[in-house]
Design a protein around this motif. Sequence first.
Motif, short mmCIF file in Angstrom:
data_model
loop_
_atom_site.label_atom_id
_atom_site.label_comp_id
_atom_site.label_asym_id
_atom_site.label_seq_id
_atom_site.Cartn_x
_atom_site.Cartn_y
_atom_site.Cartn_z
N VAL A 40 5.39 7.30 -15.34
CA VAL A 40 6.71 7.32 -14.70
C VAL A 40 6.60 7.83 -13.28
N ILE A 41 5.84 8.92 -13.08
CA ILE A 41 5.69 9.49 -11.74
C ILE A 41 5.03 8.49 -10.80
N ASN A 42 3.95 7.86 -11.26
CA ASN A 42 3.28 6.86 -10.43
C ASN A 42 4.22 5.72 -10.07
N ASP B 287 -2.58 12.98 2.93
CA ASP B 287 -3.60 12.31 2.13
C ASP B 287 -2.95 11.85 0.83
N GLY B 288 -3.71 11.20 -0.02
CA GLY B 288 -3.19 10.76 -1.31
C GLY B 288 -4.20 9.93 -2.07
N THR B 289 -4.08 9.97 -3.40
CA THR B 289 -5.02 9.24 -4.25
C THR B 289 -4.48 7.90 -4.71
N LEU B 290 -3.17 7.73 -4.70
CA LEU B 290 -2.57 6.47 -5.15
C LEU B 290 -2.56 5.48 -3.99
N GLN B 291 -3.22 4.34 -4.17
CA GLN B 291 -3.35 3.37 -3.09
C GLN B 291 -2.40 2.19 -3.25
N ASP B 292 -2.37 1.60 -4.42
CA ASP B 292 -1.54 0.42 -4.67
C ASP B 292 -0.33 0.81 -5.50
N ALA B 293 0.78 0.13 -5.24
CA ALA B 293 2.03 0.45 -5.93
C ALA B 293 1.98 -0.02 -7.38
N ALA C 121 1.44 17.80 -6.49
CA ALA C 121 0.52 17.77 -5.36
C ALA C 121 -0.89 17.41 -5.82
N ALA C 122 -1.33 17.99 -6.94
CA ALA C 122 -2.67 17.71 -7.46
C ALA C 122 -2.77 16.28 -7.99
N GLN C 123 -1.75 15.84 -8.74
CA GLN C 123 -1.80 14.51 -9.35
C GLN C 123 -1.77 13.41 -8.30
N MET C 124 -1.04 13.62 -7.22
CA MET C 124 -0.92 12.60 -6.18
C MET C 124 -1.92 12.79 -5.04
N MET D 43 0.83 -1.21 0.00
CA MET D 43 0.00 0.00 0.00
C MET D 43 0.87 1.26 0.00
N ILE D 44 0.37 2.29 -0.67
CA ILE D 44 1.05 3.58 -0.71
C ILE D 44 0.53 4.44 0.45
N PRO D 45 1.41 4.97 1.29
CA PRO D 45 0.95 5.78 2.43
C PRO D 45 0.50 7.16 1.98
N PRO D 46 -0.20 7.89 2.83
CA PRO D 46 -0.58 9.27 2.50
C PRO D 46 0.64 10.18 2.49
N GLY D 47 0.48 11.34 1.84
CA GLY D 47 1.63 12.23 1.70
C GLY D 47 1.30 13.69 1.85
N LEU D 48 2.36 14.51 1.88
CA LEU D 48 2.27 15.96 1.96
C LEU D 48 3.32 16.55 1.03
N MET D 49 3.02 17.71 0.45
CA MET D 49 3.99 18.47 -0.32
C MET D 49 4.46 19.65 0.53
#
Length: 441
Positions: free
Chosen positions: A70-72, A228-234, A111-114, A1-7
């Motif tokens: 690539v970013i994901n 927070d974050g929108t990406l859940q799975d690697a 920040a918006a994409q993630m 799982m991908i954890p939440p993040g901050l910019m």
Amino acid sequence: MIPPGLMISAPSSGTGKTTLMLGLLAAFRAQGVMVQPFKSGPDYIDPAFHTAASGRASFNVDSWSMDLTVINGLVGNAAGADLILAEGSMGLFDGVAIPGACGNGASADIAAQMGWPVVLVLDVSGAAQSVAATALGFSQMRPDVQLAGVVLNRVASPRHEALVRVGMDAVGIKVLGSLPRRKEIEMPERHLGLVQAGEQENLPELLAQAAAFVSEHVDLEALRAAADGTLQDAPPPARVIPPGMRIALAQDDAFAFVYPHLMAGWRAAGAEILPFSPLGDAAPDPSADVCWLPGGYPELHAGKLAAAENFRRGVQDFARTKPVHGECGGYMAMGAGLVDKDGQRHEMAGLLGLETSFEKRKFHLGYRKATLNAAMPGFAAETRLRGHEFHYASILAEPDAPLAKITDSNGLDVAETGSVRQFEDGGCATGTFFHMIGQGA
């Protein structure tokens, strides 16, 4: 799982982003929180500091030179961590005029994409309630970018802090921390930015001080709760083409600028990296099938490089039968000569005819698109690459065949074309002033 993040971002450069970022990484690490760091934008110095502070490799993510796949894939490196912290570059919304792969290079794009909320670092020196107007504007500039709150920096006194907080309360913006002025933990700088992490003899002490400072003045629990974050799975990482399967890589204080995602990608593709030190007068391993000289600060070590006869002889022998490629500082070291800031010329490796000078500095900065005129390690002729150029060297002569047609982010031609020279026994020398980030139209 991908954890939440901050910019972690700011209205501009020089506001204290890096001090806060390193303090947060070190403070959370001391608490046992595993943090995955990232750097928004084409910076190759900050990630090394991130790694030292967090214990995890930091990767660049960039919306102009990288597509979302690539970013994901790079964000997938955060799997297993507890939190993501990304450090922005320049101001939050600062980017180029014409968008690239999936944005204009602004930290706000990432920040918006993630889906990472922004912690805005505000230099409040010389103002009080008025700072809230800046924060309010940043909170409303882009609807797809969420502001988690602000960290006040360079606060003069408790009274000053109270006045700034009055303004923030009035516009409904949360204050996550308040940092008083403290010069002793600011990182020393030179003309390309921070002094490299590897050159900081007291780096552990500086990081410990930054951790204590941030822990005392920032609400770590509230900051982490805002992630927070929108990406859940690697997702799977994007494929990176290595320049060879055994890469002799120059690595020391003169040659240290390699994007971490490239080295990780080379290794993931099965390539073996064989480091050597030109400053230590070491030659590239003759069993390697390619030699790569990255950027760095050859101008600070020009005399030592000129005296490194074993290195120069070894890289010349290598280039007779195999490819050698250099980027920026590495490209300059492959040339015929380099003039230092005092006007003294130093002999370089002589694989190319390039002559460069730091006696009269000229600033070169920006994204680059390149269409190769000839093959370079890992890429055939006509391949399109994206990268970034950042140096102060002036070209006195660039007599070899141009390696590529190069344009800037606006599509305007760039004079620094790079160079290519073929040798009779099958080897070649290639070099560019831009640092390659990856392939792209």
